[in-house]
Design a protein around this motif. Structure first.
Motif, PDB file in Angstrom:
ATOM      1  N   PHE A  63     -26.279   7.184  -4.766  1.00  0.00           N
ATOM      2  CA  PHE A  63     -26.108   8.580  -4.812  1.00  0.00           C
ATOM      3  C   PHE A  63     -25.288   8.898  -3.619  1.00  0.00           C
ATOM      4  CE2 PHE A  63     -29.528   8.267  -7.770  1.00  0.00           C
ATOM      5  CZ  PHE A  63     -29.114   9.383  -8.780  1.00  0.00           C
ATOM      6  N   ASP A  64     -24.798   8.065  -2.956  1.00  0.00           N
ATOM      7  CA  ASP A  64     -24.033   8.328  -1.606  1.00  0.00           C
ATOM      8  C   ASP A  64     -23.057   9.142  -1.739  1.00  0.00           C
ATOM      9  OD1 ASP A  64     -26.040   6.881  -0.064  1.00  0.00           O
ATOM     10  OD2 ASP A  64     -24.653   4.981  -0.084  1.00  0.00           O
ATOM     11  N   ALA A  65     -22.115   8.986  -3.040  1.00  0.00           N
ATOM     12  CA  ALA A  65     -20.988   9.584  -3.219  1.00  0.00           C
ATOM     13  C   ALA A  65     -21.169  11.242  -3.494  1.00  0.00           C
ATOM     14  CB  ALA A  65     -20.133   9.133  -4.346  1.00  0.00           C
ATOM     15  N   TRP A  66     -22.375  11.345  -4.037  1.00  0.00           N
ATOM     16  CA  TRP A  66     -22.805  12.902  -4.081  1.00  0.00           C
ATOM     17  C   TRP A  66     -23.326  13.429  -2.807  1.00  0.00           C
ATOM     18  CZ3 TRP A  66     -23.554  15.570  -8.977  1.00  0.00           C
ATOM     19  CH2 TRP A  66     -23.146  14.753 -10.047  1.00  0.00           C
ATOM     20  N   SER A  67     -23.727  12.576  -2.046  1.00  0.00           N
ATOM     21  CA  SER A  67     -24.230  13.137  -0.678  1.00  0.00           C
ATOM     22  C   SER A  67     -22.888  13.625  -0.075  1.00  0.00           C
ATOM     23  CB  SER A  67     -24.978  12.451  -0.028  1.00  0.00           C
ATOM     24  OG  SER A  67     -25.306  12.920   1.407  1.00  0.00           O
ATOM     25  N   LYS A  68     -22.005  12.727   0.023  1.00  0.00           N
ATOM     26  CA  LYS A  68     -20.711  13.060   0.597  1.00  0.00           C
ATOM     27  C   LYS A  68     -19.714  14.072   0.201  1.00  0.00           C
ATOM     28  CE  LYS A  68     -16.825  10.503   2.932  1.00  0.00           C
ATOM     29  NZ  LYS A  68     -16.144   9.107   3.141  1.00  0.00           N
ATOM     30  N   ALA A  69     -20.077  14.194  -1.144  1.00  0.00           N
ATOM     31  CA  ALA A  69     -19.157  15.214  -1.737  1.00  0.00           C
ATOM     32  C   ALA A  69     -19.731  16.728  -1.364  1.00  0.00           C
ATOM     33  CB  ALA A  69     -19.192  14.929  -3.235  1.00  0.00           C
ATOM     34  N   TRP A  70     -21.073  16.627  -1.334  1.00  0.00           N
ATOM     35  CA  TRP A  70     -21.727  17.986  -1.130  1.00  0.00           C
ATOM     36  C   TRP A  70     -21.599  18.332   0.399  1.00  0.00           C
ATOM     37  CZ3 TRP A  70     -22.964  22.130  -3.292  1.00  0.00           C
ATOM     38  CH2 TRP A  70     -24.027  22.971  -2.707  1.00  0.00           C
ATOM     39  N   SER A  71     -22.029  17.211   1.420  1.00  0.00           N
ATOM     40  CA  SER A  71     -22.141  17.543   2.704  1.00  0.00           C
ATOM     41  C   SER A  71     -20.981  17.425   3.472  1.00  0.00           C
ATOM     42  CB  SER A  71     -23.271  16.751   3.224  1.00  0.00           C
ATOM     43  OG  SER A  71     -24.655  17.333   2.662  1.00  0.00           O
ATOM     44  N   GLY A  72     -20.341  16.160   3.132  1.00  0.00           N
ATOM     45  CA  GLY A  72     -19.094  15.505   3.686  1.00  0.00           C
ATOM     46  C   GLY A  72     -19.076  15.814   5.229  1.00  0.00           C
ATOM     47  N   GLU A  80     -14.613  18.203   4.582  1.00  0.00           N
ATOM     48  CA  GLU A  80     -14.599  17.390   3.372  1.00  0.00           C
ATOM     49  C   GLU A  80     -15.676  18.126   2.349  1.00  0.00           C
ATOM     50  OE1 GLU A  80     -14.473  13.438   3.465  1.00  0.00           O
ATOM     51  OE2 GLU A  80     -13.232  13.418   5.298  1.00  0.00           O
ATOM     52  N   GLY A  81     -16.933  18.519   2.871  1.00  0.00           N
ATOM     53  CA  GLY A  81     -17.948  18.716   2.005  1.00  0.00           C
ATOM     54  C   GLY A  81     -17.579  19.909   1.238  1.00  0.00           C
ATOM     55  N   MET A  82     -18.421  19.852  -0.084  1.00  0.00           N
ATOM     56  CA  MET A  82     -18.169  21.231  -1.064  1.00  0.00           C
ATOM     57  C   MET A  82     -19.201  22.304  -0.694  1.00  0.00           C
ATOM     58  SD  MET A  82     -15.680  20.100  -3.068  1.00  0.00           S
ATOM     59  CE  MET A  82     -16.269  20.919  -4.720  1.00  0.00           C
ATOM     60  N   ALA A  83     -20.272  22.143   0.178  1.00  0.00           N
ATOM     61  CA  ALA A  83     -21.347  23.003   0.276  1.00  0.00           C
ATOM     62  C   ALA A  83     -20.929  24.495   0.518  1.00  0.00           C
ATOM     63  CB  ALA A  83     -22.556  22.456   1.036  1.00  0.00           C
ATOM     64  N   PRO A  84     -20.152  24.627   1.667  1.00  0.00           N
ATOM     65  CA  PRO A  84     -19.811  26.096   2.107  1.00  0.00           C
ATOM     66  C   PRO A  84     -18.931  26.778   1.021  1.00  0.00           C
ATOM     67  CG  PRO A  84     -18.551  24.523   3.393  1.00  0.00           C
ATOM     68  CD  PRO A  84     -19.687  23.535   2.692  1.00  0.00           C
ATOM     69  N   PHE A 232      -4.920  33.787  -2.179  1.00  0.00           N
ATOM     70  CA  PHE A 232      -5.410  34.878  -1.460  1.00  0.00           C
ATOM     71  C   PHE A 232      -6.568  34.610  -0.641  1.00  0.00           C
ATOM     72  CE2 PHE A 232      -3.856  36.936  -5.523  1.00  0.00           C
ATOM     73  CZ  PHE A 232      -2.560  37.227  -5.049  1.00  0.00           C
ATOM     74  N   SER A 233      -6.914  33.271  -0.440  1.00  0.00           N
ATOM     75  CA  SER A 233      -8.085  33.033   0.156  1.00  0.00           C
ATOM     76  C   SER A 233      -7.780  32.517   1.729  1.00  0.00           C
ATOM     77  CB  SER A 233      -8.909  32.078  -0.318  1.00  0.00           C
ATOM     78  OG  SER A 233      -8.380  30.771  -0.585  1.00  0.00           O
ATOM     79  N   GLY A 234      -8.544  32.641   2.724  1.00  0.00           N
ATOM     80  CA  GLY A 234      -8.372  31.994   4.046  1.00  0.00           C
ATOM     81  C   GLY A 234      -9.234  30.483   3.998  1.00  0.00           C
ATOM     82  N   PHE A 235      -9.006  30.098   5.077  1.00  0.00           N
ATOM     83  CA  PHE A 235      -9.776  28.507   5.123  1.00  0.00           C
ATOM     84  C   PHE A 235     -11.231  28.773   4.919  1.00  0.00           C
ATOM     85  CE2 PHE A 235     -12.059  25.381   7.676  1.00  0.00           C
ATOM     86  CZ  PHE A 235     -11.518  24.181   6.997  1.00  0.00           C
ATOM     87  N   ASP A 236     -11.886  29.831   5.461  1.00  0.00           N
ATOM     88  CA  ASP A 236     -13.428  30.004   5.514  1.00  0.00           C
ATOM     89  C   ASP A 236     -13.685  30.754   4.109  1.00  0.00           C
ATOM     90  OD1 ASP A 236     -13.709  28.941   8.062  1.00  0.00           O
ATOM     91  OD2 ASP A 236     -13.327  30.864   8.885  1.00  0.00           O
ATOM     92  N   THR A 237     -12.659  31.287   3.500  1.00  0.00           N
ATOM     93  CA  THR A 237     -13.238  31.870   2.070  1.00  0.00           C
ATOM     94  C   THR A 237     -12.620  31.405   0.827  1.00  0.00           C
ATOM     95  OG1 THR A 237     -11.291  33.392   2.211  1.00  0.00           O
ATOM     96  CG2 THR A 237     -13.100  34.081   3.250  1.00  0.00           C
ATOM     97  N   GLN A 238     -12.305  30.195   0.994  1.00  0.00           N
ATOM     98  CA  GLN A 238     -11.726  29.195  -0.203  1.00  0.00           C
ATOM     99  C   GLN A 238     -12.883  29.092  -1.209  1.00  0.00           C
ATOM    100  OE1 GLN A 238     -10.262  25.703   1.446  1.00  0.00           O
ATOM    101  NE2 GLN A 238      -8.152  26.600   1.857  1.00  0.00           N
ATOM    102  N   PRO A 239     -12.777  29.188  -2.596  1.00  0.00           N
ATOM    103  CA  PRO A 239     -13.492  28.918  -3.533  1.00  0.00           C
ATOM    104  C   PRO A 239     -13.837  27.296  -3.758  1.00  0.00           C
ATOM    105  CG  PRO A 239     -11.670  29.860  -4.598  1.00  0.00           C
ATOM    106  CD  PRO A 239     -11.259  29.761  -3.081  1.00  0.00           C
ATOM    107  N   VAL A 240     -14.506  27.024  -4.444  1.00  0.00           N
ATOM    108  CA  VAL A 240     -15.045  25.556  -4.763  1.00  0.00           C
ATOM    109  C   VAL A 240     -13.720  24.871  -5.459  1.00  0.00           C
ATOM    110  CG1 VAL A 240     -15.962  26.024  -6.898  1.00  0.00           C
ATOM    111  CG2 VAL A 240     -16.657  24.250  -5.450  1.00  0.00           C
ATOM    112  N   THR A 241     -12.734  25.497  -6.233  1.00  0.00           N
ATOM    113  CA  THR A 241     -11.977  24.844  -7.021  1.00  0.00           C
ATOM    114  C   THR A 241     -10.963  24.422  -5.965  1.00  0.00           C
ATOM    115  OG1 THR A 241     -11.082  27.032  -7.543  1.00  0.00           O
ATOM    116  CG2 THR A 241     -12.186  25.835  -9.237  1.00  0.00           C
ATOM    117  N   VAL A 242     -10.580  25.086  -4.835  1.00  0.00           N
ATOM    118  CA  VAL A 242      -9.629  24.901  -4.075  1.00  0.00           C
ATOM    119  C   VAL A 242     -10.052  24.014  -3.077  1.00  0.00           C
ATOM    120  CG1 VAL A 242      -8.281  25.892  -2.015  1.00  0.00           C
ATOM    121  CG2 VAL A 242      -8.646  27.357  -3.943  1.00  0.00           C
ATOM    122  N   ALA A 243     -11.562  23.841  -2.826  1.00  0.00           N
ATOM    123  CA  ALA A 243     -12.082  22.844  -1.957  1.00  0.00           C
ATOM    124  C   ALA A 243     -11.725  21.532  -2.656  1.00  0.00           C
ATOM    125  CB  ALA A 243     -13.373  23.105  -1.551  1.00  0.00           C
ATOM    126  N   LEU A 244     -12.038  21.458  -3.886  1.00  0.00           N
ATOM    127  CA  LEU A 244     -12.063  20.186  -4.813  1.00  0.00           C
ATOM    128  C   LEU A 244     -10.529  19.850  -4.547  1.00  0.00           C
ATOM    129  CD1 LEU A 244     -13.206  18.341  -6.890  1.00  0.00           C
ATOM    130  CD2 LEU A 244     -12.504  19.928  -8.708  1.00  0.00           C
TER     131      LEU A 244
END
Length: 293
Positions: A63-72, A80-84, A232-244
């Motif tokens: 599950f290391d990949a899941w941890s890295k994908a979430w927290s990064g 890199e993380g998806m959490a925020p 329409f998003s800034g770096f801190d307001t990007q949705p999860v699809t943009v982060a992906l």
């Protein structure tokens, strides 16, 4: 009908049922294959991915990949993380769905039971709004958000999705409310009930099926949106699809397909959960107002 004929018919029905279920299972397997590949890949390490096949089972659950994908990990200004971004999507989706659903319910109620001069033209204009491509409104919407001072903010994205989604929600509610007898509303008016009293006491209590449809529709559309998010998003307001997208297209060293697949599943989980829990209500809600009376 003789007993032999009955037995023959029963046997034929069983065979047809088996064939039908086999066909359904085969189609389900085809549709689930990409998800299964993603899940298996996310549980493997990089070396195992390179040496194995797509459908090979992982040697051990990793599950290391899941941890890295979430927290990064954050490097400079890049995270890199998806959490925020996962949280950002919820901050966009929840108010946008609530507002667009409420506005759609009010619009549908007015158009179907409180006719006014030009109401048909208003409804036609909303229908036209359903068919306007996303790309057409990017520039005018960007100028509007800038003029309002909410460009690159979560509030701005909420507004964009409400404006674009209200045409669809109005259409859903209007079609559903057409099945509510006009006499019921007229009787409430004679008893002295006003606009909001009728809406709250009579219309809303019977609107559960179409509310479920609208919530599922809007939630899915907004959560899966990429174009508005990246525009329409800034770096801190990007949705999860943009982060992906940023995660998949940004790599340091070797390509980590297991992390990419874990991140894709994380991004898709909310919509999967919504459809699994409420999918049957979606179909019921769509057909609830199909027949009047």
């Amino acid at each position: 009908m003789s007993n032999a004929a009955k037995r023959q018919t029963s046997t034929l029905d069983k065979v047809l049922r088996v064939v039908l279920y086999a066909a359904l299972l085969a189609m389900a397997a085809v549709y689930l294959a990409p998800f299964i590949v993603m899940l298996l890949t996310s549980l493997k390490d990089v070396e195992e991915i390179r040496s194995g096949t797509l459908l090979s089972l992982p040697g051990s659950l990793n599950f290391d990949a899941w941890s890295k994908a979430w927290s990064g990990a954050c490097t400079g200004s890049q995270c890199e993380g998806m959490a925020p971004y996962f949280l950002n999507s919820f901050q966009i989706v929840l108010p946008a769905v609530a507002i667009s659903t409420l506005l759609g319910a009010l619009n549908g109620y007015v158009i179907s039971h409180w006719k006014f001069k030009g109401s048909d033209v208003f409804f036609a204009a909303l229908l036209v709004g359903c068919f306007i491509p996303f790309q057409v409104i990017l520039l005018p919407m960007a100028r509007t958000l800038g003029w309002l001072g909410i460009a690159n903010t979560t509030t701005g994205l909420v507004m964009v999705h409400v404006v674009y989604g209200v045409a669809f929600t109005t259409l859903f509610f209007r079609n559903f409310y057409q099945s509510i007898p006009v006499e019921l509303v007229k009787a409430a008016r004679l008893d002295g009930a006003g606009f909001f009293t009728i809406f709250y006491r009579i219309i809303l209590p019977v609107s559960t099926p179409i509310i479920v449809v609208t919530v599922i529709w809007q939630f899915t559309q907004i959560w899966n949106d990429f174009l508005f998010g990246v525009a329409f998003s800034g770096f801190d307001t990007q949705p999860v699809t943009v982060a992906l997208n940023n995660l998949v297209n940004t790599s340091f060293g070797g390509k980590e397909y297991n992390v990419d697949m874990a991140a894709a599943i994380i991004a898709a989980l909310p919509t999967l959960v919504v459809y699994i829990l409420a999918g049957k209500y979606f179909v019921r809600g769509l057909t609830a107002g199909a027949v009047k009376g």
